[in-house]
Write a protein that holds these residues in place. Structure first.
Motif, short mmCIF file in Angstrom:
data_model
loop_
_atom_site.label_atom_id
_atom_site.label_comp_id
_atom_site.label_asym_id
_atom_site.label_seq_id
_atom_site.Cartn_x
_atom_site.Cartn_y
_atom_site.Cartn_z
N GLU A 71 10.67 -3.01 0.12
CA GLU A 71 10.98 -3.98 -0.62
C GLU A 71 9.87 -5.17 -1.02
O GLU A 71 9.72 -5.44 -2.36
N ILE A 72 9.07 -5.56 -0.17
CA ILE A 72 8.17 -6.47 -0.16
C ILE A 72 6.87 -5.78 -1.09
O ILE A 72 6.48 -6.71 -2.03
N LEU A 73 6.48 -4.90 -0.75
CA LEU A 73 5.43 -4.32 -1.70
C LEU A 73 5.82 -3.80 -3.08
O LEU A 73 5.15 -3.96 -4.03
N ARG A 74 7.18 -3.19 -3.23
CA ARG A 74 7.36 -2.93 -4.55
C ARG A 74 7.50 -4.32 -5.24
O ARG A 74 6.90 -4.10 -6.67
N ALA A 75 8.10 -5.25 -4.74
CA ALA A 75 8.05 -6.61 -5.75
C ALA A 75 6.78 -7.11 -5.84
O ALA A 75 6.16 -7.58 -7.27
N LEU A 76 5.91 -7.03 -5.02
CA LEU A 76 4.21 -7.73 -5.11
C LEU A 76 3.70 -6.56 -6.13
O LEU A 76 3.10 -7.42 -7.19
N TRP A 77 3.92 -5.25 -6.24
CA TRP A 77 2.86 -4.53 -7.33
C TRP A 77 3.65 -4.64 -8.39
O TRP A 77 3.05 -4.71 -9.62
N ALA A 78 5.07 -4.80 -8.51
CA ALA A 78 5.91 -4.89 -9.78
C ALA A 78 5.10 -6.22 -10.72
O ALA A 78 4.79 -6.25 -11.64
N SER A 79 4.71 -7.25 -9.76
CA SER A 79 4.28 -8.35 -10.43
C SER A 79 3.01 -8.39 -10.98
O SER A 79 2.53 -9.24 -11.64
N ARG A 80 2.29 -7.13 -10.61
CA ARG A 80 0.94 -7.01 -10.77
C ARG A 80 1.02 -5.82 -11.94
O ARG A 80 -0.20 -5.08 -12.25
N GLY A 81 2.18 -5.49 -12.50
CA GLY A 81 2.32 -4.26 -13.68
C GLY A 81 1.98 -2.88 -13.13
O GLY A 81 1.40 -2.02 -13.53
N VAL A 82 2.30 -2.69 -11.57
CA VAL A 82 2.04 -1.42 -10.83
C VAL A 82 3.41 -1.20 -10.25
O VAL A 82 4.19 -1.82 -9.66
N ILE A 138 6.85 -2.38 18.78
CA ILE A 138 6.68 -1.60 17.64
C ILE A 138 5.97 -2.56 16.71
O ILE A 138 6.77 -3.49 16.10
N ILE A 139 4.79 -2.21 16.09
CA ILE A 139 4.29 -2.67 15.02
C ILE A 139 3.49 -1.91 14.07
O ILE A 139 3.30 -0.63 14.43
N LEU A 140 3.55 -2.30 12.74
CA LEU A 140 3.04 -1.71 11.87
C LEU A 140 1.18 -1.40 11.90
O LEU A 140 0.69 -2.40 12.27
N ALA A 141 0.88 -0.17 12.00
CA ALA A 141 -0.60 0.04 12.36
C ALA A 141 -1.32 0.85 10.95
O ALA A 141 -0.77 0.77 9.85
N ASP A 142 -2.32 1.25 11.17
CA ASP A 142 -3.27 2.38 10.40
C ASP A 142 -3.54 1.21 9.17
O ASP A 142 -4.05 0.35 9.13
N GLU A 143 -3.18 1.90 8.03
CA GLU A 143 -3.74 1.09 6.52
C GLU A 143 -2.78 1.29 5.47
O GLU A 143 -1.80 2.30 5.65
N ILE A 144 -2.67 0.43 4.64
CA ILE A 144 -1.86 0.60 3.28
C ILE A 144 -2.69 0.36 2.09
O ILE A 144 -3.49 -0.42 1.91
N SER A 145 -3.05 1.54 1.46
CA SER A 145 -4.10 1.68 0.55
C SER A 145 -3.92 2.48 -0.60
O SER A 145 -2.79 3.32 -0.27
N PRO A 146 -4.69 2.66 -1.67
CA PRO A 146 -4.47 3.68 -2.50
C PRO A 146 -4.64 5.15 -1.84
O PRO A 146 -4.09 6.25 -2.61
N ASP A 147 -5.23 5.24 -0.85
CA ASP A 147 -5.31 6.53 -0.09
C ASP A 147 -3.82 7.15 0.44
O ASP A 147 -3.49 7.94 0.68
N THR A 148 -2.97 5.90 0.46
CA THR A 148 -1.61 6.20 1.32
C THR A 148 -0.26 5.96 0.53
O THR A 148 0.62 5.79 0.82
N CYS A 149 -0.65 5.20 -0.63
CA CYS A 149 0.39 4.84 -1.73
C CYS A 149 0.22 5.47 -2.89
O CYS A 149 -0.90 5.84 -3.40
N ARG A 150 1.27 5.86 -3.58
CA ARG A 150 1.24 6.22 -4.87
C ARG A 150 1.54 5.11 -5.92
O ARG A 150 2.49 4.50 -5.56
N LEU A 151 0.51 4.77 -6.85
CA LEU A 151 0.65 3.35 -7.69
C LEU A 151 0.51 3.90 -8.82
O LEU A 151 -0.78 4.43 -9.27
N TRP A 152 1.48 3.74 -9.88
CA TRP A 152 1.40 4.11 -11.32
C TRP A 152 1.39 2.71 -12.13
O TRP A 152 2.28 1.80 -11.77
N ASP A 153 0.32 2.59 -12.99
CA ASP A 153 0.51 1.81 -13.98
C ASP A 153 2.00 1.66 -14.56
O ASP A 153 2.43 2.74 -15.08
#
Ligand code: ADP
Ligand code: UDP
Length: 235
Positions: A160-171, A188-203
């Motif tokens: 929910e957080i990332l979808r809204a953030l990217w939507a505001s950037r036209g992604v 339990i915590i979130l680890a590793d990475e969140i990047s274009p390697d691990t997400c699909r991001l479309w204009d």
């Protein structure tokens, strides 16, 4: 904080011990792999972009109440993180059909789902990261029911957080993979990475892929896409 010795070299990052047993330094490389290591290459500048982007996104998630491993960015490729015992599950959330979902279920890419989906893969390179459900993960002792519930709750919140953030950037955030881990006190915590390697991001306007699919599918303009998505984050 300084690197004491390298404890692990993965496909995209090196991991170093520090003087503090509860902290690690992760160092992002430009190496790119796909199809469980069968395709290999270099994306110049990727490590710098993934390091910075992952840190910015994790800081935003932390602010929104999702605990993460992020401590501080040390330089353009290195970040200090809380050491965790990784729960060996790749947690994949999807908003739109793509990749293995489209292939497995025989549908085209781009179908917008009524509600997001979640699935787990058992993080095991030798087995090729097979899909696994919650019952199977519990049977294998990979996680407890309570841990899987926590992970699921966080994963949908991250969406929910990332979808809204990217939507505001036209992604458009199509799908992504998360990894969670347990700190020494079992949190339990979130680890590793969140990047274009691990997400699909479309204009959002053109549908142009601004992620690692450009490398996976030999679409060209790989470096440009990584730079473009980083620029969008700063818009
Ligand atoms: P891979 O192991 O899939 O090749 P990487 O090259 O990204 O992946 O290596 C980073 C490794 O560090 C991964 O195995 C990941 O699970 C692990 N890792 C990520 N964050 C942490 C953390 N905070 N504590 C311990 N291990 C971590
Ligand atoms: N993903 C990832 N690491 C993996 C597998 C998938 O980061 O080992 C991400 C991928 O970038 C995409 C999402 O998880 O954003 C879903 O990937 P999918 O299952 O469609 O697999 P793919 O076809 O990309 O192998």
């Amino acid at each position: 904080m300084r690197k004491v010795n390298m404890i692990y070299e993965g496909k995209a990052k090196k991991v170093y011990a520090t003087d503090d047993p509860d902290l690690l330094i992760v160092s992002y490389k430009d190496d790119a792999t796909a199809f469980n290591g069968l395709k290999r290459g270099t994306i110049i500048g990727k490590g710098v972009i993934n390091n910075r982007m992952s840190n910015i996104l994790m800081a935003k998630l932390e602010e929104a109440g999702v605990p993460t491993h992020f401590v501080s960015e040390l330089n353009e490729r290195d970040t200090l993180v809380k050491k965790v015992k990784i729960v060996p599950l790749e947690v994949i959330v999807r908003n739109i059909s793509a990749g293995s979902f489209a292939k497995n279920y025989g549908v085209q890419e781009g179908i917008i789902f009524e509600e997001p989906t979640i699935e787990f893969s058992y993080k095991n390179d030798e087995l090729g990261d097979p899909l696994i459900n919650d019952y199977q993960a519990i049977a294998l002792g990979i996680a407890t029911r309570a841990e899987i519930e926590t992970i699921t709750k966080y994963a949908f919140t991250v969406n929910e957080i990332l979808r809204a953030l990217w939507a505001s950037r036209g992604v458009t955030l199509v799908d992504f993979k998360l990894e969670f881990g347990k700190t020494s006190d079992g949190t339990i915590i979130l680890a590793d990475e969140i990047s274009p390697d691990t997400c699909r991001l479309w204009d959002s306007e053109t549908g142009k892929k601004l992620d690692k699919d450009r490398f996976r599918r030999d679409l060209g303009g790989v470096e440009e896409a990584y730079h473009e998505i980083m620029r969008r984050l700063f818009d």
